[in-house]
Motif scaffolding. Structure first.
Motif, PDB file in Angstrom:
ATOM      1  N   PHE A  69      65.584  24.673  20.716  1.00 20.58           N
ATOM      2  CA  PHE A  69      65.546  26.051  21.246  1.00 20.58           C
ATOM      3  C   PHE A  69      64.037  26.400  21.570  1.00 20.58           C
ATOM      4  CE2 PHE A  69      64.397  30.668  20.391  1.00 20.58           C
ATOM      5  CZ  PHE A  69      65.548  31.197  21.112  1.00 20.58           C
ATOM      6  N   THR A  70      62.945  25.999  21.122  1.00 22.68           N
ATOM      7  CA  THR A  70      61.687  26.225  21.464  1.00 22.68           C
ATOM      8  C   THR A  70      61.114  25.488  22.702  1.00 22.68           C
ATOM      9  OG1 THR A  70      60.662  24.891  19.855  1.00 22.68           O
ATOM     10  CG2 THR A  70      60.995  27.206  18.942  1.00 22.68           C
ATOM     11  N   ASP A  71      61.700  24.099  22.809  1.00 23.52           N
ATOM     12  CA  ASP A  71      61.470  23.723  23.916  1.00 23.52           C
ATOM     13  C   ASP A  71      62.007  24.339  25.167  1.00 23.52           C
ATOM     14  OD1 ASP A  71      59.845  21.615  22.438  1.00 23.52           O
ATOM     15  OD2 ASP A  71      61.669  20.318  22.158  1.00 23.52           O
ATOM     16  N   LYS A  72      63.330  24.265  24.894  1.00 20.53           N
ATOM     17  CA  LYS A  72      64.132  25.027  26.227  1.00 20.53           C
ATOM     18  C   LYS A  72      63.404  26.342  26.620  1.00 20.53           C
ATOM     19  CE  LYS A  72      68.365  27.161  27.261  1.00 20.53           C
ATOM     20  NZ  LYS A  72      69.961  27.607  26.875  1.00 20.53           N
ATOM     21  N   HIS A  73      62.772  27.197  25.797  1.00 22.07           N
ATOM     22  CA  HIS A  73      62.020  28.515  26.240  1.00 22.07           C
ATOM     23  C   HIS A  73      60.567  28.313  26.230  1.00 22.07           C
ATOM     24  CE1 HIS A  73      65.738  30.936  25.625  1.00 22.07           C
ATOM     25  NE2 HIS A  73      66.130  30.083  24.651  1.00 22.07           N
ATOM     26  N   GLY A  74      60.256  27.072  26.499  1.00 19.21           N
ATOM     27  CA  GLY A  74      58.585  26.944  26.578  1.00 19.21           C
ATOM     28  C   GLY A  74      57.873  27.452  25.645  1.00 19.21           C
ATOM     29  N   LEU A  75      58.043  27.489  24.468  1.00 19.85           N
ATOM     30  CA  LEU A  75      57.361  28.128  23.099  1.00 19.85           C
ATOM     31  C   LEU A  75      56.582  26.952  22.374  1.00 19.85           C
ATOM     32  CD1 LEU A  75      60.273  30.427  22.110  1.00 19.85           C
ATOM     33  CD2 LEU A  75      58.218  31.160  23.185  1.00 19.85           C
ATOM     34  N   LYS A  76      55.475  27.269  21.879  1.00 20.26           N
ATOM     35  CA  LYS A  76      54.708  26.416  21.277  1.00 20.26           C
ATOM     36  C   LYS A  76      55.522  25.876  19.970  1.00 20.26           C
ATOM     37  CE  LYS A  76      50.190  28.676  21.337  1.00 20.26           C
ATOM     38  NZ  LYS A  76      49.421  29.514  20.163  1.00 20.26           N
ATOM     39  N   PRO A  77      55.503  24.697  19.670  1.00 22.52           N
ATOM     40  CA  PRO A  77      56.301  23.924  18.525  1.00 22.52           C
ATOM     41  C   PRO A  77      55.672  24.811  17.120  1.00 22.52           C
ATOM     42  CG  PRO A  77      54.789  22.392  19.529  1.00 22.52           C
ATOM     43  CD  PRO A  77      54.761  23.552  20.424  1.00 22.52           C
ATOM     44  N   VAL A  78      56.659  25.329  16.423  1.00 21.32           N
ATOM     45  CA  VAL A  78      56.208  26.106  15.376  1.00 21.32           C
ATOM     46  C   VAL A  78      57.427  25.586  14.007  1.00 21.32           C
ATOM     47  CG1 VAL A  78      54.821  27.886  16.040  1.00 21.32           C
ATOM     48  CG2 VAL A  78      57.167  28.499  15.531  1.00 21.32           C
ATOM     49  N   HIS A  79      57.032  25.496  13.114  1.00 21.23           N
ATOM     50  CA  HIS A  79      58.143  25.380  12.082  1.00 21.23           C
ATOM     51  C   HIS A  79      58.898  26.721  11.767  1.00 21.23           C
ATOM     52  CE1 HIS A  79      56.747  21.461  10.675  1.00 21.23           C
ATOM     53  NE2 HIS A  79      55.725  21.762  10.606  1.00 21.23           N
ATOM     54  N   LEU A  80      60.114  26.505  11.742  1.00 21.57           N
ATOM     55  CA  LEU A  80      61.063  27.628  11.431  1.00 21.57           C
ATOM     56  C   LEU A  80      60.643  28.720  10.277  1.00 21.57           C
ATOM     57  CD1 LEU A  80      63.713  29.064  12.403  1.00 21.57           C
ATOM     58  CD2 LEU A  80      64.933  27.356  11.084  1.00 21.57           C
ATOM     59  N   HIS A  81      60.250  27.745   9.405  1.00 21.00           N
ATOM     60  CA  HIS A  81      59.504  28.677   7.967  1.00 21.00           C
ATOM     61  C   HIS A  81      58.241  29.435   8.395  1.00 21.00           C
ATOM     62  CE1 HIS A  81      59.414  29.296   3.785  1.00 21.00           C
ATOM     63  NE2 HIS A  81      58.048  29.280   3.902  1.00 21.00           N
ATOM     64  N   SER A  82      57.624  29.316   9.308  1.00 14.17           N
ATOM     65  CA  SER A  82      56.636  29.918   9.881  1.00 14.17           C
ATOM     66  C   SER A  82      57.041  31.548  10.267  1.00 14.17           C
ATOM     67  CB  SER A  82      55.868  29.426  10.975  1.00 14.17           C
ATOM     68  OG  SER A  82      55.291  28.250  10.668  1.00 14.17           O
ATOM     69  N   LEU A  83      58.202  31.771  10.691  1.00 14.37           N
ATOM     70  CA  LEU A  83      58.632  33.026  11.040  1.00 14.37           C
ATOM     71  C   LEU A  83      58.740  33.789   9.841  1.00 14.37           C
ATOM     72  CD1 LEU A  83      61.116  32.087  13.819  1.00 14.37           C
ATOM     73  CD2 LEU A  83      59.165  32.824  13.890  1.00 14.37           C
ATOM     74  N   ARG A  84      59.007  33.120   8.637  1.00 13.74           N
ATOM     75  CA  ARG A  84      59.010  33.814   7.609  1.00 13.74           C
ATOM     76  C   ARG A  84      57.713  34.639   6.901  1.00 13.74           C
ATOM     77  NH1 ARG A  84      62.045  34.008   2.543  1.00 13.74           N
ATOM     78  NH2 ARG A  84      60.611  33.527   0.608  1.00 13.74           N
ATOM     79  N   HIS A  85      56.789  33.709   7.425  1.00 18.88           N
ATOM     80  CA  HIS A  85      55.501  34.492   6.985  1.00 18.88           C
ATOM     81  C   HIS A  85      55.008  35.230   8.027  1.00 18.88           C
ATOM     82  CE1 HIS A  85      54.642  31.651   3.609  1.00 18.88           C
ATOM     83  NE2 HIS A  85      55.371  30.783   4.487  1.00 18.88           N
ATOM     84  N   THR A  86      55.525  35.047   9.250  1.00 15.97           N
ATOM     85  CA  THR A  86      55.127  35.980  10.229  1.00 15.97           C
ATOM     86  C   THR A  86      55.921  37.497  10.154  1.00 15.97           C
ATOM     87  OG1 THR A  86      54.745  34.312  11.950  1.00 15.97           O
ATOM     88  CG2 THR A  86      55.145  36.467  12.781  1.00 15.97           C
ATOM     89  N   ASN A  87      57.086  37.372   9.953  1.00 14.84           N
ATOM     90  CA  ASN A  87      57.852  38.436   9.261  1.00 14.84           C
ATOM     91  C   ASN A  87      57.321  39.300   8.216  1.00 14.84           C
ATOM     92  OD1 ASN A  87      59.719  40.386   8.844  1.00 14.84           O
ATOM     93  ND2 ASN A  87      61.300  39.101   8.487  1.00 14.84           N
ATOM     94  N   ALA A  88      56.775  38.514   7.174  1.00 12.36           N
ATOM     95  CA  ALA A  88      56.283  39.225   6.177  1.00 12.36           C
ATOM     96  C   ALA A  88      54.764  39.950   6.542  1.00 12.36           C
ATOM     97  CB  ALA A  88      55.733  38.259   4.996  1.00 12.36           C
ATOM     98  N   SER A  89      54.116  39.273   7.411  1.00 15.88           N
ATOM     99  CA  SER A  89      52.790  39.844   7.818  1.00 15.88           C
ATOM    100  C   SER A  89      52.950  40.984   8.685  1.00 15.88           C
ATOM    101  CB  SER A  89      51.853  38.649   8.691  1.00 15.88           C
ATOM    102  OG  SER A  89      51.825  37.516   7.676  1.00 15.88           O
ATOM    103  N   ILE A  90      53.741  40.769   9.521  1.00 18.03           N
ATOM    104  CA  ILE A  90      54.062  42.095  10.356  1.00 18.03           C
ATOM    105  C   ILE A  90      54.532  43.305   9.564  1.00 18.03           C
ATOM    106  CG2 ILE A  90      55.589  42.933  12.090  1.00 18.03           C
ATOM    107  CD1 ILE A  90      55.510  40.340  13.389  1.00 18.03           C
TER     108      ILE A  90
END
Length: 120
Positions: A69-90
């Motif tokens: 998914f991230t490759d297809k959309h040209g996004l930086k490779p990040v671990h899916l778990h990182s979104l959990r921390h990003t969500n909490a920070s936001i």
């Protein structure tokens, strides 16, 4: 030694969250369709990511889908778990209290949330 990835800026983090939300809604539709197809054979364990019959999907499979998914959309490779921390920070930056964020993350106490998602 493996280089630590740079943290996402606010715009990148928001892009990941929006794309993951779109992806999760599409996935939920697929999941409900599969559930209807298999009827009584569906194993309801309340997993987010499931195989065709409700059984849990392996973490490697989930990570593989996320990488595609991230490759297809040209996004930086990040671990899916990182979104959990990003969500909490936001949430914290938006003024949501630490107790609510901690509960949402399923942490056993506030100090875990405060350590992983500092408010300052």
């Amino acid at each position: 030694m493996k280089e630590k990835p740079k943290p996402l800026n606010q715009e990148e983090a928001l892009s990941y969250l929006i794309l993951s939300l779109i992806c999760s809604r599409s996935y939920k539709v697929w999941q409900l369709e599969e559930r209807l197809k298999v009827g009584d054979r569906w194993q309801d364990h309340d997993f987010v990511f499931t195989r065709w019959n409700g059984e849990s999907m392996s973490l490697d499979t989930i990570s593989g889908y996320w990488k595609k998914f991230t490759d297809k959309h040209g996004l930086k490779p990040v671990h899916l778990h990182s979104l959990r921390h990003t969500n909490a920070s936001i949430l914290i930056a938006s003024g949501v209290d630490l107790k609510t964020v901690s509960s949402r993350l399923g942490h056993s106490n506030l100090s875990i949330t405060g350590t992983l998602c500092p408010c300052d």
